[in-house]
Scaffold this motif. Sequence first.
Motif, mmCIF file in Angstrom:
data_model
loop_
_atom_site.group_PDB
_atom_site.id
_atom_site.type_symbol
_atom_site.label_atom_id
_atom_site.label_comp_id
_atom_site.label_asym_id
_atom_site.label_seq_id
_atom_site.Cartn_x
_atom_site.Cartn_y
_atom_site.Cartn_z
ATOM 1 N N LEU A 44 -8.987 7.060 10.014
ATOM 2 C CA LEU A 44 -8.026 6.649 11.019
ATOM 3 C C LEU A 44 -6.616 6.830 10.488
ATOM 4 O O LEU A 44 -6.333 6.530 9.328
ATOM 5 C CB LEU A 44 -8.228 5.185 11.412
ATOM 6 N N ASN A 47 -1.979 4.489 12.989
ATOM 7 C CA ASN A 47 -2.000 3.865 14.307
ATOM 8 C C ASN A 47 -3.385 3.858 14.932
ATOM 9 O O ASN A 47 -3.543 3.637 16.112
ATOM 10 C CB ASN A 47 -1.015 4.566 15.249
ATOM 11 N N GLY A 48 -4.409 4.146 14.115
ATOM 12 C CA GLY A 48 -5.778 4.010 14.588
ATOM 13 C C GLY A 48 -6.375 5.226 15.254
ATOM 14 O O GLY A 48 -7.497 5.154 15.740
ATOM 15 N N ASN A 49 -5.671 6.351 15.314
ATOM 16 C CA ASN A 49 -6.268 7.562 15.884
ATOM 17 C C ASN A 49 -7.237 8.190 14.886
ATOM 18 O O ASN A 49 -6.958 8.234 13.689
ATOM 19 C CB ASN A 49 -5.182 8.572 16.267
ATOM 20 N N ARG A 50 -8.349 8.671 15.390
ATOM 21 C CA ARG A 50 -9.414 9.167 14.522
ATOM 22 C C ARG A 50 -9.299 10.678 14.288
ATOM 23 O O ARG A 50 -9.210 11.458 15.227
ATOM 24 C CB ARG A 50 -10.774 8.847 15.137
ATOM 25 N N ASN A 137 -11.069 -7.562 16.259
ATOM 26 C CA ASN A 137 -11.122 -6.258 16.924
ATOM 27 C C ASN A 137 -10.296 -6.282 18.204
ATOM 28 O O ASN A 137 -10.380 -7.241 18.987
ATOM 29 C CB ASN A 137 -12.569 -5.889 17.263
ATOM 30 N N PHE A 141 -10.414 -1.027 17.687
ATOM 31 C CA PHE A 141 -9.925 -0.930 16.317
ATOM 32 C C PHE A 141 -10.063 -2.285 15.620
ATOM 33 O O PHE A 141 -9.929 -3.338 16.246
ATOM 34 C CB PHE A 141 -8.466 -0.477 16.287
ATOM 35 N N ARG A 142 -10.338 -2.246 14.320
ATOM 36 C CA ARG A 142 -10.544 -3.465 13.546
ATOM 37 C C ARG A 142 -9.324 -3.744 12.670
ATOM 38 O O ARG A 142 -8.813 -2.839 12.000
ATOM 39 C CB ARG A 142 -11.794 -3.329 12.681
ATOM 40 N N PHE A 143 -8.859 -4.981 12.687
ATOM 41 C CA PHE A 143 -7.679 -5.379 11.940
ATOM 42 C C PHE A 143 -8.028 -6.467 10.930
ATOM 43 O O PHE A 143 -8.992 -7.213 11.112
ATOM 44 C CB PHE A 143 -6.589 -5.902 12.889
ATOM 45 N N VAL A 158 -4.660 -2.303 9.781
ATOM 46 C CA VAL A 158 -5.779 -1.714 10.490
ATOM 47 C C VAL A 158 -6.761 -1.206 9.432
ATOM 48 O O VAL A 158 -6.340 -0.711 8.374
ATOM 49 C CB VAL A 158 -5.329 -0.569 11.430
ATOM 50 N N ASN A 160 -9.550 1.373 8.175
ATOM 51 C CA ASN A 160 -10.050 2.698 8.482
ATOM 52 C C ASN A 160 -11.548 2.782 8.188
ATOM 53 O O ASN A 160 -12.162 1.812 7.738
ATOM 54 C CB ASN A 160 -9.259 3.792 7.744
ATOM 55 N N TRP A 187 4.799 1.812 13.950
ATOM 56 C CA TRP A 187 4.153 0.848 14.848
ATOM 57 C C TRP A 187 5.165 0.089 15.699
ATOM 58 O O TRP A 187 4.796 -0.768 16.481
ATOM 59 C CB TRP A 187 3.320 -0.143 14.029
#
Length: 215
Positions: A44, A47-50, A137, A141-143, A158, A160, A187
């Motif tokens: 990730l 910003n959480g994009n895969r 979550n 996404f998991r924080f 975040v 990954n 962010w």
Amino acid sequence: MPFFTRSRPGGVDETIRSDEGRPMMAQPATQPGTVKSEVLGEWLTDNGNRLTLLARPGTGYASVWLSNHGQPVKIGRALHAGGVVREVRWEGLWTEQTDAWKSQQRSQITALIAARHAGEPPALKAELPPSVLGTFNIDGFRFAVEPTLAPEHAILSVINVTGGLAPVADLLHENGRICGLAPRPGWKSTPEDRKRRWRRESEAILTQAATEGRL
């Protein structure tokens, strides 16, 4: 800033912002499924994009793909030899990303290629550091929330796919009650409603930790 839509359970579409801040570059019809490539790993962005790294067996070539509307979009490639990355090239407007962003992605690419050359599968479910107070979550996404040496300061990150933590915001609190939330660079444009959810979930973790004497 570009937006794209992701389907959520129940048939509801959610529009989210891409952290890279660049338009999705249209690619030729070639996609990961149409060439004989193997997946070396996924990770990730901040910003959480895969992103996904694919490699063609027996060659020194690998490609980087981003999922857009559920469709793979090629955004870069890597040349390597003997498990060592020689060069990473980004395509189209992706060449305009910051040096910090490029360095982060190159580190992920380097680690995956080195692990593949050594015959080691990537660790996709590494354990979180013991310093993590709790996780939650949001939007898939998991924080994680971690304390720092300063008793009134905590960090929201975040998580990954390899279990690594990428900081997204600094939290100022008093015995768990959050007094301020400051997003990290990259962010700052996060929608206000999402930041409110960050704050609510983080405060719940911090207040419980304070009650249990873990702060």
